[in-house]
Scaffold this active site. Structure first.
Site, PDB file in Angstrom:
ATOM      1  N   CYS A  48      -2.446   8.559   3.486  1.00 30.13           N
ATOM      2  CA  CYS A  48      -2.295   8.069   2.115  1.00 30.13           C
ATOM      3  C   CYS A  48      -3.549   8.312   1.290  1.00 30.13           C
ATOM      4  CB  CYS A  48      -1.918   6.585   2.116  1.00 30.13           C
ATOM      5  SG  CYS A  48      -3.023   5.539   3.080  1.00 30.13           S
TER       6      CYS A  48
ATOM      7  N   GLU B  27       0.881  -1.164   0.000  1.00 29.77           N
ATOM      8  CA  GLU B  27       0.000   0.000   0.000  1.00 29.77           C
ATOM      9  C   GLU B  27       0.916   1.211   0.000  1.00 29.77           C
ATOM     10  OE1 GLU B  27      -1.421   3.160   0.575  1.00 29.77           O
ATOM     11  OE2 GLU B  27      -1.608   2.672   2.715  1.00 29.77           O
TER      12      GLU B  27
END
Length: 459
Positions: free
Chosen positions: A264, A230
């Site tokens: 993020c 990720e």
């Protein structure tokens, strides 16, 4: 005596604690102990594992204030955000405990001359390399799913949140998780590479930059070990012709400054159609400029410091380079003088390809506003990115927004008329340079399992 790891409060620049790296021999022993704990844990029923996860959820809630303050001290997030993070982690534990027995249960299928069984078996020790921005959640997100699946878990946490990693380990063990099943490694990058090479480590998961992800993915691939990556993003939030502008402004401010802008899936690029551009920019800039920056432990603070001084310096270089290449600053844009790694809420306009504000991930409270001709052009700009983690759409036509999100937005997660970071029953992950694999929603429990085919022939 010089210590290998020193944690610093980013609001005060005062030392919190210091730690030494483990020796290579200690690392090997820790991995072997984790594997030994896994060898027993894998034999426990899914229901038994779930009861331990429920106990961890209770322990998280019972220790919220102490743990939240530690996270705020280590990386600067608002204290209420730290509390919210711990509650989210408790909900992840409960979701995994409740859904795990169904998600991981054997499945029977008809086969010629008998019965086919699909079995989801744990594979061993899973190594997680995690960042600092959510000191509890980033760990819980991969660890709890793998513990539910029956695996052992290793953690290399970001050095500036070392205390949080150790606190979580102790909390889990006090809640009833077998000792060594969740192991924190205090190690260097070179030692980390050797952990990936260790034969007892069967999978690697990592959250961080795409640069680091390439290195970790390559190292794991050399050992033929599966990875989940990720890797962040520069998420676009679209304000279409028929958007509710006041709602869009409100949620875009939240989406850009959530966790001090260090998320993020934060809203980072704001793609606004010509019809709404001037109004959006005026209202958005006004709200961003009014955010109160200060001590993250104090009520009323809306924006805390960045987690480290080098991160603030990097963000400011990206802003400066973008301005040198044609962007304009409407508010913010200069680091705060004095103690603490503070950077103000910043709005950039005239953002275009070739600028860091357009091309890269700005990890902090800096918003890039981009003008689009119309809705179609806005969608094009949103997808004009090497990343593909999240994004958003503001439109009063829910059916249209849903179709754009499902069929045209090239990311893993899209918010319509709102902003949220992660929810336990929905998958989390991205595409392109934002990585691969999925966590949450039950999907994470199956990322590191051996999906076995068992053929039972009738006799």
């Amino acid at each position: 005596m010089t210590r290998d790891i020193v944690t610093i409060n980013p609001a005060t620049e005062e030392e919190i604690a210091s730690y030494d790296y483990m020796s290579d021999a200690e690392v090997t022993e820790a991995i072997e102990a984790c594997h030994a704990a896994y060898d027993q844990w894998r034999l426990r029923s899914l229901e038994d594992r779930g009861e331990v996860l429920k106990a961890i959820a209770k322990a998280l809630r019972d220790n919220t204030e102490e743990f939240a303050q530690l996270m705020t001290d280590e990386m600067g997030k608002l204290l209420q955000s730290s509390r919210d993070e711990i509650e989210a982690c408790a909900e992840i534990c409960e979701f995994s405990a409740e859904q795990g027995p169904n998600v991981l249960a054997d499945e029977e299928r008809d086969i010629p001359m008998g019965t086919g069984v699909v079995s989801y078996a744990p594979i061993g020790v899973i190594y997680g390399i995690q960042p600092w921005n959510f000191p509890c959640y980033q760990v819980v997100r991969y660890a709890i799913a793998n513990l539910m699946a029956g695996n052992g878990v290793l953690l290399k946490h970001a050095e500036n949140t070392t205390g949080s990693g150790l606190y979580l380990r102790d909390l889990m063990e006090k809640a009833g998780l077998p000792k060594n099943l969740f192991t924190v490694l205090l190690i260097s990058h070179d030692q980390s590479d050797r952990v990936i090479e260790n034969k007892l480590v069967r999978g690697v998961t990592m959250t961080g930059s795409d640069v680091a992800g390439r290195k970790i993915g390559q190292k794991a691939a050399e050992q033929i070990k599966k990875t989940v990556l990720e890797l962040g993003s520069n998420d676009a939030f679209l304000v279409l012709d028929d958007a509710d502008i006041d709602l869009a402004v409100q949620m875009c401010v939240v989406g850009r400054t959530y966790n001090n802008g260090q998320t993020c899936v934060a809203a980072k690029r704001f793609v606004v159609t010509e019809k709404n551009y001037d109004t959006f920019v005026e209202k958005f800039t006004e709200k961003m400029g009014k955010l109160t920056m200060g001590n993250p432990s104090e009520d009323g603070t809306r924006l805390g410091p960045l987690a480290r001084g080098d991160l603030r310096d990097t963000l400011h270089r990206q802003v400066t380079e973008s301005v040198d290449k044609g962007a304009r600053v409407l508010v913010g844009g200069e680091p705060k003088d004095g103690v603490g790694y503070f950077y103000p809420a910043t709005v950039l306009v005239d953002v275009a390809p070739g600028q860091p504000a357009y091309d890269d991930e700005l990890f902090g409270p800096v918003a890039s506003v981009i003008k689009a001709k119309d809705d179609e052009d806005a969608m094009r700009i949103a997808n004009d990115s090497r990343y593909g983690l999240g994004g958003g759409i503001f439109s009063k036509d829910e059916a249209k927004a849903r179709e754009l999100a499902s069929k045209h937005f090239d990311t893993g997660m899209i918010c319509v008329n709102g902003f949220n970071a992660a929810i336990p029953n929905m998958p989390f992950g991205g595409v392109k340079n934002s990585g691969y694999g999925r966590e949450h929603g039950g999907f994470g429990m199956k990322e590191f399992v051996n999906i076995k085919s068992v053929y039972i022939h009738q006799t």
